[in-house]
Motif scaffolding. Structure first.
Motif, PDB file in Angstrom:
ATOM      1  N   GLY A  25      45.746   9.048  80.318  1.00 29.03           N
ATOM      2  CA  GLY A  25      46.272   9.553  81.582  1.00 29.03           C
ATOM      3  C   GLY A  25      47.478   8.801  82.103  1.00 29.03           C
ATOM      4  N   GLY A  26      47.963   7.818  81.359  1.00 28.29           N
ATOM      5  CA  GLY A  26      49.087   7.011  81.828  1.00 28.29           C
ATOM      6  C   GLY A  26      50.354   7.264  81.030  1.00 28.29           C
ATOM      7  N   GLU A  27      51.367   6.497  81.339  1.00 28.07           N
ATOM      8  CA  GLU A  27      52.667   6.584  80.683  1.00 28.07           C
ATOM      9  C   GLU A  27      52.763   5.582  79.531  1.00 28.07           C
ATOM     10  OE1 GLU A  27      55.599   8.439  81.302  1.00 28.07           O
ATOM     11  OE2 GLU A  27      54.251   9.688  82.490  1.00 28.07           O
ATOM     12  N   ALA A  28      53.469   5.965  78.487  1.00 29.89           N
ATOM     13  CA  ALA A  28      53.726   5.056  77.370  1.00 29.89           C
ATOM     14  C   ALA A  28      54.661   3.944  77.831  1.00 29.89           C
ATOM     15  CB  ALA A  28      54.351   5.813  76.203  1.00 29.89           C
ATOM     16  N   CYS A  29      54.380   2.725  77.370  1.00 27.95           N
ATOM     17  CA  CYS A  29      55.234   1.595  77.728  1.00 27.95           C
ATOM     18  C   CYS A  29      55.134   0.524  76.643  1.00 27.95           C
ATOM     19  CB  CYS A  29      54.834   1.017  79.076  1.00 27.95           C
ATOM     20  SG  CYS A  29      53.168   0.332  79.121  1.00 27.95           S
ATOM     21  N   VAL A  30      56.068  -0.411  76.695  1.00 30.05           N
ATOM     22  CA  VAL A  30      56.094  -1.527  75.749  1.00 30.05           C
ATOM     23  C   VAL A  30      55.470  -2.738  76.427  1.00 30.05           C
ATOM     24  CG1 VAL A  30      57.556  -3.043  74.356  1.00 30.05           C
ATOM     25  CG2 VAL A  30      58.191  -0.648  74.680  1.00 30.05           C
ATOM     26  N   GLN A  31      54.582  -3.414  75.704  1.00 33.08           N
ATOM     27  CA  GLN A  31      53.984  -4.654  76.197  1.00 33.08           C
ATOM     28  C   GLN A  31      54.384  -5.804  75.286  1.00 33.08           C
ATOM     29  OE1 GLN A  31      49.769  -3.939  76.385  1.00 33.08           O
ATOM     30  NE2 GLN A  31      49.928  -2.925  78.366  1.00 33.08           N
ATOM     31  N   ASP A  32      54.282  -6.991  75.827  1.00 33.33           N
ATOM     32  CA  ASP A  32      54.511  -8.236  75.085  1.00 33.33           C
ATOM     33  C   ASP A  32      55.968  -8.457  74.698  1.00 33.33           C
ATOM     34  OD1 ASP A  32      51.796  -8.749  75.314  1.00 33.33           O
ATOM     35  OD2 ASP A  32      51.335  -7.786  73.411  1.00 33.33           O
ATOM     36  N   GLU A  33      56.889  -7.898  75.481  1.00 29.55           N
ATOM     37  CA  GLU A  33      58.306  -8.154  75.196  1.00 29.55           C
ATOM     38  C   GLU A  33      58.649  -9.626  75.384  1.00 29.55           C
ATOM     39  OE1 GLU A  33      61.266  -4.834  76.059  1.00 29.55           O
ATOM     40  OE2 GLU A  33      59.699  -4.467  77.554  1.00 29.55           O
ATOM     41  N   ASP A  34      57.946 -10.289  76.293  1.00 26.49           N
ATOM     42  CA  ASP A  34      58.191 -11.714  76.498  1.00 26.49           C
ATOM     43  C   ASP A  34      57.846 -12.523  75.251  1.00 26.49           C
ATOM     44  OD1 ASP A  34      55.500 -11.030  76.930  1.00 26.49           O
ATOM     45  OD2 ASP A  34      55.175 -12.671  78.351  1.00 26.49           O
ATOM     46  N   GLU A  35      56.728 -12.168  74.599  1.00 20.45           N
ATOM     47  CA  GLU A  35      56.359 -12.851  73.352  1.00 20.45           C
ATOM     48  C   GLU A  35      57.390 -12.578  72.261  1.00 20.45           C
ATOM     49  OE1 GLU A  35      52.275 -12.663  71.902  1.00 20.45           O
ATOM     50  OE2 GLU A  35      51.742 -11.872  73.882  1.00 20.45           O
ATOM     51  N   PHE A  36      57.846 -11.338  72.177  1.00 18.69           N
ATOM     52  CA  PHE A  36      58.865 -10.990  71.188  1.00 18.69           C
ATOM     53  C   PHE A  36      60.113 -11.833  71.402  1.00 18.69           C
ATOM     54  CE2 PHE A  36      62.567  -8.395  69.947  1.00 18.69           C
ATOM     55  CZ  PHE A  36      62.293  -8.246  68.597  1.00 18.69           C
ATOM     56  N   ASP A  37      60.551 -11.940  72.655  1.00 22.82           N
ATOM     57  CA  ASP A  37      61.764 -12.714  72.953  1.00 22.82           C
ATOM     58  C   ASP A  37      61.579 -14.196  72.612  1.00 22.82           C
ATOM     59  OD1 ASP A  37      63.245 -10.525  73.778  1.00 22.82           O
ATOM     60  OD2 ASP A  37      62.665 -10.752  75.885  1.00 22.82           O
ATOM     61  N   GLU A  38      60.415 -14.748  72.922  1.00 22.56           N
ATOM     62  CA  GLU A  38      60.148 -16.144  72.576  1.00 22.56           C
ATOM     63  C   GLU A  38      60.152 -16.345  71.060  1.00 22.56           C
ATOM     64  OE1 GLU A  38      56.494 -17.566  74.297  1.00 22.56           O
ATOM     65  OE2 GLU A  38      57.021 -16.712  76.259  1.00 22.56           O
ATOM     66  N   HIS A  39      59.465 -15.454  70.351  1.00 24.83           N
ATOM     67  CA  HIS A  39      59.321 -15.613  68.904  1.00 24.83           C
ATOM     68  C   HIS A  39      60.604 -15.315  68.139  1.00 24.83           C
ATOM     69  CE1 HIS A  39      54.682 -15.194  69.189  1.00 24.83           C
ATOM     70  NE2 HIS A  39      55.120 -16.379  69.591  1.00 24.83           N
ATOM     71  N   ARG A  40      61.425 -14.408  68.656  1.00 22.15           N
ATOM     72  CA  ARG A  40      62.676 -14.115  67.938  1.00 22.15           C
ATOM     73  C   ARG A  40      63.573 -15.341  67.921  1.00 22.15           C
ATOM     74  NH1 ARG A  40      67.167 -13.030  70.981  1.00 22.15           N
ATOM     75  NH2 ARG A  40      66.761 -12.722  73.184  1.00 22.15           N
ATOM     76  N   VAL A  41      63.517 -16.134  68.995  1.00 25.79           N
ATOM     77  CA  VAL A  41      64.289 -17.380  69.038  1.00 25.79           C
ATOM     78  C   VAL A  41      63.596 -18.453  68.197  1.00 25.79           C
ATOM     79  CG1 VAL A  41      65.108 -19.238  70.539  1.00 25.79           C
ATOM     80  CG2 VAL A  41      65.295 -16.861  71.289  1.00 25.79           C
ATOM     81  N   LEU A  42      62.305 -18.635  68.423  1.00 25.15           N
ATOM     82  CA  LEU A  42      61.534 -19.673  67.735  1.00 25.15           C
ATOM     83  C   LEU A  42      61.585 -19.512  66.219  1.00 25.15           C
ATOM     84  CD1 LEU A  42      59.563 -22.096  68.079  1.00 25.15           C
ATOM     85  CD2 LEU A  42      57.715 -20.420  68.092  1.00 25.15           C
TER      86      LEU A  42
END
Length: 86
Positions: A25-42
């Protein structure tokens, strides 16, 4: 990007932390973008991998908002999998 080994017996994939969800019943969305941003640098994700991951997320979110528009696996295939956990 999932890849099979040479003889097709092992599938390897990398979890890039980006999760596309659409609650009942909800809208599609992206979660964990903060983790992605941390890991892409790390872990030093290459630019092409980052761009592909973001494009894939955008495609999945849009497909989720349209309820798949008849495109599998969003049109009907998912029902079988949901039935396994229901």
């Amino acid at each position: 990007m999932p890849e099979w080994n040479a003889d097709g017996t092992v599938l390897s994939t990398i979890d890039l932390d980006l999760d596309v969800v659409r609650p009942h019943g909800g809208e599609a969305c992206v979660q964990d973008e903060d983790e992605f941003d941390e890991h892409r640098v790390l872990y030093g994700y290459p630019d092409d991998l980052i761009n592909k991951a973001r494009r894939t997320c955008e495609w999945l979110v849009e497909a989720g908002r349209r309820s798949g528009d008849g495109v599998e696996p969003f049109a009907s295939v998912y029902r079988r999998w949901l039935g396994l956990i229901g």
